[in-house]
Design an enzyme around this catalytic site. Structure first.
Site, PDB file in Angstrom:
ATOM      1  N   GLU A 127       0.799  -1.227   0.000  1.00  0.00           N
ATOM      2  CA  GLU A 127       0.000   0.000   0.000  1.00  0.00           C
ATOM      3  C   GLU A 127       0.833   1.278   0.000  1.00  0.00           C
ATOM      4  O   GLU A 127       0.390   2.338   0.442  1.00  0.00           O
ATOM      5  CB  GLU A 127      -0.985   0.000   1.173  1.00  0.00           C
ATOM      6  CG  GLU A 127      -1.951  -1.169   1.106  1.00  0.00           C
ATOM      7  CD  GLU A 127      -3.089  -1.084   2.114  1.00  0.00           C
ATOM      8  OE1 GLU A 127      -3.094  -0.140   2.925  1.00  0.00           O
ATOM      9  OE2 GLU A 127      -3.959  -1.957   2.091  1.00  0.00           O
ATOM     10  N   GLU A 239      -5.614  -8.781   0.555  1.00  0.00           N
ATOM     11  CA  GLU A 239      -6.304  -8.417   1.793  1.00  0.00           C
ATOM     12  C   GLU A 239      -7.752  -8.116   1.498  1.00  0.00           C
ATOM     13  O   GLU A 239      -8.064  -7.318   0.609  1.00  0.00           O
ATOM     14  CB  GLU A 239      -5.699  -7.167   2.450  1.00  0.00           C
ATOM     15  CG  GLU A 239      -4.423  -7.367   3.215  1.00  0.00           C
ATOM     16  CD  GLU A 239      -4.031  -6.104   3.982  1.00  0.00           C
ATOM     17  OE1 GLU A 239      -4.929  -5.430   4.525  1.00  0.00           O
ATOM     18  OE2 GLU A 239      -2.837  -5.788   4.003  1.00  0.00           O
TER      19      GLU A 239
END
Length: 366
Positions: A127, A239
Site C-alpha cells: 500500500e 487483503e
C-alpha cells in the site's frame, strides 16, 4: 534451483492459494517468535469448516527486534509446511529496504531449497502508492513512496534473487484497488510485475452506500477495476475481510453476523479459483483493536467466531451496482514497521483506525 517455469506454474495452478495475513509482532509490540508463528499456522490449517488454508502472507522479511535477521516465520513455515507470500517493507527509506534485502538474502542462504519450495511469491511493498495518494493522505496515512522508488526496489529484489534458490520467484506489489485504478501511479508499476496484489475493504468505503448488502457489488467493482488496470497480469486478493466488532463505518456495521455474511457471499465464491489472503486470522493478540477483523478471538482456537463452511453459501440479494471511483476511504494502510526495520511495529493510524498501517494502529504489526 527453482526456475521461472516452476514459479510461473503457481499463477495458473488449478488449486488456489488460501491463507491469512500475519504481522511480526503482537498488539503490545512484543516480537512473535517461531513458536508463535507455528501456533498460528497450525491453527489456520485446522480451522473447523475449512480446508487448505495453508499459506501465510508476511509484511516484512525482518525478525522484530533485530536489524536484519530473517523473520522466524520462515522456519515455522518449513516445520508446518505452510507456503509463504513474502513481503519486503518499502516505505521506510533506502537504508531500511537494504535491511529487508539483507534479511531475504540471509534467509535464502540459511534455509535454501526447503524455504524456496514454499514461496508463493514476493511482494515488494504494501500500500505504498495508496499512502502517497490524495486519498491516503486525506485518511491520515503515514508516508508512502512514489512509482520511481518502488520500481527501483522491485529491480533490486530481482537482482538479489538472481542465481539463487529463489531465482524466478514471482514478484508483485500489494496496494489498494484505488491505487491500481490510478493510471499515474499503479499504471507505471504494473509492467514490472508478475502479479498484482489487491487490498479491498467495502467496510471502509464509507463515502458511499456500504451496508453489508452492498459488500459484494462493492468488492466486485473494486476487483474489476484492478483487473482492468493489471494489463492481463494475475490479480491476487492480498487483503479483504470484515470486522467482527468495532465502530460503524458509514452504513457498515461491524458484527460477527456481518463478518460471516461477507465470508460467505464475497469469500466463498472466489476461494476455489483465486489466490486469497484473508484479513485476518487473529488481531486481538492480546488487545482487541477497533475495528477487529480476527475470525478467532484473543485465544488461538480452531473454532472460529462464525461458520466458515462454503458448501451452502448463497449470493446475497441483488444490489445496485456501485461506482467504486466515488469511494475515497480505505483501511488505514497496512501494518508496517517503524522507520527501523529492526522493530516491525504495528500498523498505523490510530486505535480506532481506518486501515492497517504503522503505529499507533492495532492492526497486525508488520
Amino acid at each position: 534451483m527453482h526456475t521461472i517455469a516452476v514459479f510461473a506454474a503457481l499463477a495458473g495452478a488449478a488449486s488456489a492459494k488460501l491463507g491469512f495475513n500475519y504481522g511480526s509482532t503482537f498488539t503490545t509490540g512484543a516480537a512473535k517468535m517461531q513458536a508463535d508463528f507455528e501456533a498460528e499456522f497450525t491453527t489456520a490449517a485446522n480451522l473447523k469448516g475449512t480446508s487448505g488454508w495453508t499459506s501465510a502472507r508476511l509484511y516484512t522479511m525482518i525478525q522484530a527486534g533485530t536489524a536484519s535477521d530473517p523473520i522466524s516465520a520462515i522456519p515455522a513455515a518449513i516445520k508446518t509446511k505452510t507456503s509463504l507470500l513474502l513481503g519486503l517493507w518499502a516505505s521506510a527509506g533506502d537504508a531500511a529496504f537494504a535491511n529487508e534485502l539483507a534479511a531475504l538474502s540471509a534467509a535464502i542462504q540459511q534455509y535454501g531449497s526447503a524455504f524456496a519450495g514454499l514461496v508463493d511469491g514476493i511482494s515488494i511493498g504494501s500500500e505504498d502508492l495508496y499512502r502517497n495518494s490524495p486519498q491516503g493522505i486525506a485518511a491520515g496515512s503515514t508516508v508512502g513512496i512514489d512509482p520511481p522508488v518502488l520500481l527501483k526496489y522491485i529491480q533490486q529484489v530481482r537482482d538479489a534473487i538472481k542465481g539463487t534458490a529463489l531465482d524466478g520467484a514471482l514478484l508483485g506489489h500489494v496496494d489498494t484497488w484505488t491505487a491500481w485504478d490510478n493510471s499515474s501511479s499503479g499504471g507505471a508499476v504494473v509492467d514490472a510485475l508478475d502479479w498484482v496484489g489487491m487490498d479491498a475493504y467495502p467496510y471502509f468505503q464509507n463515502t458511499m452506500a456500504n451496508a453489508i448488502g452492498q459488500s459484494k457489488p462493492l468488492f466486485e467493482a473494486a476487483l474489476g477495476a484492478t483487473q482492468a488496470a493489471a494489463k492481463g497480469k494475475p490479480v491476487w486478493v492480498t487483503e479483504t475481510g470484515y470486522p467482527v466488532s468495532g465502530k460503524v463505518s458509514g452504513q457498515a456495521v461491524a458484527s460477527v453476523e456481518n463478518a460471516q455474511t461477507f465470508w460467505k457471499t464475497v469469500g466463498c465464491p472466489m476461494f476455489a479459483n483465486t489466490n486469497v489472503w484473508w484479513y485476518t486470522l487473529q488481531d486481538a493478540a492480546p488487545d482487541t483493536p477497533n475495528p477487529s477483523f480476527g475470525i478467532v478471538g484473543s485465544s488461538l482456537t480452531t473454532t472460529p467466531l462464525f461458520d466458515l463452511s462454503c458448501a451452502a453459501a448463497n449470493d446475497e440479494p441483488p444490489a445496485t451496482n456501485p461506482d467504486p471511483t466515488t469511494s475515497t476511504t480505505k483501511k488505514a494502510a497496512n501494518p508496517e514497521p517503524t522507520t527501523s526495520s529492526a522493530d516491525d511495529s504495528a500498523p498505523a493510524t490510530t486505535t480506532e483506525t481506518s486501515e492497517p498501517e504503522p503505529t499507533p494502529r492495532h492492526y497486525p504489526c508488520i
